[in-house]
Design a protein around this motif. Structure first.
Motif, mmCIF file in Angstrom:
data_model
loop_
_atom_site.group_PDB
_atom_site.id
_atom_site.type_symbol
_atom_site.label_atom_id
_atom_site.label_comp_id
_atom_site.label_asym_id
_atom_site.label_seq_id
_atom_site.Cartn_x
_atom_site.Cartn_y
_atom_site.Cartn_z
ATOM 1 N N GLY A 4 61.943 11.209 31.167
ATOM 2 C CA GLY A 4 62.132 9.760 31.157
ATOM 3 C C GLY A 4 61.589 9.159 29.880
ATOM 4 N N GLU A 5 60.641 8.248 30.012
ATOM 5 C CA GLU A 5 60.065 7.563 28.854
ATOM 6 C C GLU A 5 58.878 8.314 28.259
ATOM 7 O OE1 GLU A 5 59.245 3.503 29.853
ATOM 8 O OE2 GLU A 5 61.264 3.148 30.586
ATOM 9 N N LEU A 6 58.571 9.480 28.799
ATOM 10 C CA LEU A 6 57.437 10.260 28.317
ATOM 11 C C LEU A 6 57.894 11.544 27.653
ATOM 12 C CD1 LEU A 6 55.038 9.910 31.371
ATOM 13 C CD2 LEU A 6 54.982 8.619 29.228
ATOM 14 N N SER A 7 57.150 11.949 26.635
ATOM 15 C CA SER A 7 57.351 13.232 25.975
ATOM 16 C C SER A 7 56.152 14.103 26.343
ATOM 17 C CB SER A 7 57.436 13.031 24.458
ATOM 18 O OG SER A 7 57.572 14.271 23.814
ATOM 19 N N CYS A 8 56.415 15.339 26.754
ATOM 20 C CA CYS A 8 55.352 16.213 27.260
ATOM 21 C C CYS A 8 55.345 17.556 26.542
ATOM 22 C CB CYS A 8 55.547 16.459 28.753
ATOM 23 S SG CYS A 8 55.676 14.973 29.748
ATOM 24 N N ARG A 9 54.159 18.059 26.314
ATOM 25 C CA ARG A 9 53.952 19.442 25.885
ATOM 26 C C ARG A 9 52.968 20.042 26.875
ATOM 27 N NH1 ARG A 9 52.390 19.891 19.628
ATOM 28 N NH2 ARG A 9 52.665 22.106 20.032
#
Length: 135
Positions: free
Chosen positions: A75-80
């Motif tokens: 969604g509106e988040l970028s994750c590692r």
């Protein structure tokens, strides 16, 4: 682990969380395996949702730890996320930031992650070996 420069830190039990003024949040959780060392199969089990979904995987060596990371948007988040092991210790790390900030804090986070250390030497004096993934 030395946290990212200028980030605030909070800790509870086996979890440490670092937050930046720009909205980044790095959370590290540690677990100790009761019998034996953490192996690649253990990491794969913890990351099974990502692996089964076909997430791109990149092998990493960070400080005293080896394992892999996945990088994705939700969604509106970028994750590692990092799935790491050294001896009986399993670390699970997550970096979450607004999608428009993807990559902006990666260098600071990576510098912190290479400072990861365990408080014991490997029994044979060797570092853990990373498995090369073919995904």
């Amino acid at each position: 682990m030395t946290g990212p420069d200028g980030w605030d830190m909070a800790s509870e039990d086996m979890t440490v969380m670092f937050t930046s003024e720009a909205g980044g949040c790095l959370q590290m959780q540690g677990h100790r395996k009761k019998d034996g060392d953490v192996d690649d199969d253990d990491l794969d089990e913890v990351a099974s949702d990502h692996l089964e979904a076909g997430a791109p995987v990149r092998d990493v060596r960070l400080g005293d730890f080896v394992g892999f990371e996945v990088d994705y948007d939700a969604g509106e988040l970028s994750c590692r996320e990092w799935f790491l092991r050294s001896g009986p210790v399993l670390l699970f790390g997550t970096l979450v930031r607004p999608v428009e900030r993807r990559g902006a804090e990666d260098e600071a986070v990576e510098l912190a992650l290479v400072s990861l250390r365990v408080n014991r030497a490997e029994p044979d004096g060797k570092s853990p070996r990373a498995r090369r993934r073919r995904r």
